[in-house]
Design a protein around this motif. Sequence first.
Motif, PDB file in Angstrom:
ATOM      1  N   SER A  78       0.866  -1.177   0.000  1.00 26.26           N
ATOM      2  CA  SER A  78       0.000   0.000   0.000  1.00 26.26           C
ATOM      3  C   SER A  78       0.903   1.229   0.000  1.00 26.26           C
ATOM      4  CB  SER A  78      -0.919   0.027   1.223  1.00 26.26           C
ATOM      5  OG  SER A  78      -0.197   0.449   2.379  1.00 26.26           O
ATOM      6  N   GLN A 285      -5.074   7.380   3.488  1.00 27.25           N
ATOM      7  CA  GLN A 285      -5.510   6.007   3.688  1.00 27.25           C
ATOM      8  C   GLN A 285      -6.800   5.753   2.925  1.00 27.25           C
ATOM      9  OE1 GLN A 285      -5.618   4.838   7.776  1.00 27.25           O
ATOM     10  NE2 GLN A 285      -6.791   2.980   7.382  1.00 27.25           N
ATOM     11  N   ASP A 286      -6.901   4.609   2.294  1.00 32.64           N
ATOM     12  CA  ASP A 286      -8.107   4.237   1.558  1.00 32.64           C
ATOM     13  C   ASP A 286      -9.214   3.888   2.551  1.00 32.64           C
ATOM     14  OD1 ASP A 286     -10.036   3.353  -0.139  1.00 32.64           O
ATOM     15  OD2 ASP A 286      -8.873   1.716  -1.028  1.00 32.64           O
ATOM     16  N   LYS A 287     -10.255   4.716   2.575  1.00 31.36           N
ATOM     17  CA  LYS A 287     -11.338   4.520   3.553  1.00 31.36           C
ATOM     18  C   LYS A 287     -12.617   4.007   2.905  1.00 31.36           C
ATOM     19  CE  LYS A 287      -9.442   8.091   6.579  1.00 31.36           C
ATOM     20  NZ  LYS A 287      -9.675   9.377   7.276  1.00 31.36           N
ATOM     21  N   LYS A 288     -12.538   3.601   1.661  1.00 36.10           N
ATOM     22  CA  LYS A 288     -13.720   3.075   0.983  1.00 36.10           C
ATOM     23  C   LYS A 288     -14.134   1.734   1.584  1.00 36.10           C
ATOM     24  CE  LYS A 288     -12.481   5.155  -3.476  1.00 36.10           C
ATOM     25  NZ  LYS A 288     -12.095   4.860  -4.880  1.00 36.10           N
ATOM     26  N   LYS A 290     -15.053  -1.922   1.221  1.00 42.27           N
ATOM     27  CA  LYS A 290     -14.707  -2.954   0.250  1.00 42.27           C
ATOM     28  C   LYS A 290     -15.588  -4.178   0.475  1.00 42.27           C
ATOM     29  CE  LYS A 290      -9.903  -1.412   0.526  1.00 42.27           C
ATOM     30  NZ  LYS A 290     -10.140  -0.481   1.651  1.00 42.27           N
TER      31      LYS A 290
END
Length: 301
Positions: A78, A285-288, A290
């Motif tokens: 990441s 930071q990827d906060k989606k 999933k």
Amino acid sequence: MLLERFSGQVKFLPLKRNASTALALKKQEKESVIAQVGVAHFIHIDHIKIEKKKMVIMNNYNSIKAVNASLLKECLKSPMHGWQYLHGDRTDSGAMSLGRLVHSLVLEPESHDEKYFVIGKGERVEKYREQAGSKEIVREAQLLEAKLIAQSVLENESAIELLKDAKREVDLTFEVNGIPCKARIDAHTNDTLIELKTSNEIYARDFTSAIIRFDYALQMAFYREALKRNGIEIRRAVIIQATTDSPYLSNVYELDDDFLQYGDNRINKSFNIAADLLKGIKPAQDKKIKKLNFPSWAITE
């Protein structure tokens, strides 16, 4: 960028070992080995020619701000892992320490004593920090294990043939699209890239998985590019594998072009991320949310 070149096959180079090799030593036998031969005299490397030329001499390699293979590997996990690699504290494991010891014994034996300070079983590390100075402190038992592992490489005639005229521990710098890069290469000849890896995989299929799992293919492709941009065209990439469990064995593997193509693809996937991190662009930071789908392999009757 760095591209072009997957059957994922590993070619075996012939493994030749002396019939008198007595390295099937169990862990419990190590103390008696120390008593019989002494740690300092276990390895004999007089028959190997050491060529110590470096294309770029850098005492401060680690302080050079540039993209390297380790950063690219972290970016594939990441962008945050890449940022942590550049700006956080890096942890050191026993396996990493053992790997460094083996590298030193095989690739730079003439300077090994300048790098390590050896203490005995049960002795406190803190007691010797001042005396050790800049040397890395290792225990006698760990050094012996490293010497047993290194000995398996030094008794492998294929490995010796590759290393005898090779330049070792080569530090290189280069640029890709204006982005500074650096590489520390175990060894190379005029047309062969050589990496030494310590691992516990015994079978070729398991080590093939390790090459993918630990992104060794990316590393080899990156080093090939580094050499190319410094005027050396690499025609084959070879990994010398030394197993870390008794009996200590070594294997020499030549990677096919598909491994290197896979490595190039992995580089292209991570290079721009690493370049942005190098410029100080901190990733978010990827906060989606999933979605996870139940795997078909987990279905049972």
